[in-house]
Design an enzyme around this catalytic site. Structure first.
Site, PDB file in Angstrom:
ATOM      1  N   LYS A 147       0.830  -1.200   0.000  1.00 37.10           N
ATOM      2  CA  LYS A 147       0.000   0.000   0.000  1.00 37.10           C
ATOM      3  C   LYS A 147       0.866   1.252   0.000  1.00 37.10           C
ATOM      4  CE  LYS A 147      -1.631   2.237   3.459  1.00 37.10           C
ATOM      5  NZ  LYS A 147      -2.281   2.711   4.703  1.00 37.10           N
ATOM      6  N   ASP A 202      -6.434   0.802   0.858  1.00 38.12           N
ATOM      7  CA  ASP A 202      -6.530   1.088   2.285  1.00 38.12           C
ATOM      8  C   ASP A 202      -7.897   0.654   2.782  1.00 38.12           C
ATOM      9  OD1 ASP A 202      -8.288   2.989   1.325  1.00 38.12           O
ATOM     10  OD2 ASP A 202      -7.281   4.707   2.251  1.00 38.12           O
TER      11      ASP A 202
END
Length: 307
Positions: free
Chosen positions: A178, A196
């Site tokens: 991420k 996320d």
């Protein structure tokens, strides 16, 4: 003298009385046959819409791409909501954003980057001093260890520069896919999907996938959209999750893509009540950046201690 058999008149009278009473019982709702009719009427009132038909994969892809187009019109200014001036600052800010808001990170990083502007400076920091600066972001001891570790790795292995490859970024302490995709997409222009909590929640609500694992979610969504859309798609979805499609009470009645959402109705559907749930610029409030892009229509966030 009557020709009828004794007792017959009484039986006829009783039968007639029961025959007349029968319709009244049925009409009064005492009969078992009337219950299903009432239940059916109530069900029709509670569920005015028929259950949707199963959606083919092709139909889902078309709907997903239309959602992306709609979001592009709603959020033409979508951007990363972390303040940064270079790849190193974005990398550090993204690591700090774990388990806290981008707003709190943005309120904290000015002092952090004033004290440690380069990887070399941050690698040589006194841990206790850094911990005190980043304390507002939470988990400050673990984050200090990660930041000093990745800074040392940048100094020793990459000449003090943030690498522009996924395989190099994920080797740094505290950096996962991420974080790597955030840095690649926004500091280097390399397309990436940032999964996320907001992104994962929305793609599941939209029935693009039912996967929970971020890596699997990333792979599924990557197969739906062309690579050129990955970075901006991520921003648009996250923007929408923070402003309208909230985790606990989505503002369904104020959602511009409600007709495309299979989960419509999970939140507030009354338009007036839904508008009260809107956040950030959609509700007339400051955004999360202290220094937002020039085309951002909202107000800048307040500095730490001023809001």
């Amino acid at each position: 003298m009557s020709s009828s058999t004794p007792g017959t008149t009484g039986k006829k009278t009783k039968a007639a009385t029961e025959a007349k009473a029968a319709p009244r019982k049925a009409a009064s709702g005492d009969s078992k046959a009337s219950a299903p009719r009432k239940a059916a009427t109530g069900a029709r009132a509670a569920a005015p819409r028929k259950a949707p038909k199963a959606e083919s994969h092709l139909a889902m892809v078309r709907r997903a791409r239309r959602i992306n187009r709609e979001l592009a019109e709603v959020y033409p200014y979508a951007h990363p909501e972390l303040d940064f001036r270079n790849p190193f600052e974005l990398l550090v800010a993204t690591v700090l954003s774990a388990q806290t808001t981008d707003l709190r990170v943005n309120q904290t990083t000015p002092a952090l980057f004033a004290a440690y502007p380069t990887p070399e400076d941050m690698a040589a920091a006194v841990p206790e001093e850094m911990e005190e600066i980043i304390r507002p972001t939470g988990f400050f001891r673990a984050k200090t260890k990660s930041l000093m570790g990745l800074s040392a790795a940048l100094r020793d292995e990459f000449g003090g520069e943030v690498p522009g490859r996924l395989e190099d970024l994920v080797k740094l302490p505290g950096v996962g896919r991420k974080t790597a995709n955030v840095v690649l997409g926004n500091a280097f222009g390399v397309p990436g999907i940032t999964v996320d909590t907001h992104f994962g929640r929305l793609v599941r609500r939209w029935k693009w996938t039912d996967e929970e694992d971020p890596v699997k979610v990333e792979a599924v969504v990557a197969g739906i959209f062309p690579k050129s859309e990955w970075t901006m798609l991520s921003h648009r979805v996250v923007f929408h999750g923070r402003r309208i499609c909230h985790a606990r009470k989505p503002a369904c009645g104020a959602c511009p893509i409600a007709p495309l959402c299979p989960s419509y109705g999970e939140g507030e559907t009354d338009p007036e009540e839904a508008r009260k749930l809107l956040k950030y610029e959609m509700g007339g409030y400051p955004g999360q950046r202290l220094s937002p892009p020039a085309d951002y229509p909202g107000k800048p966030a307040p500095a730490l201690g001023n809001g």
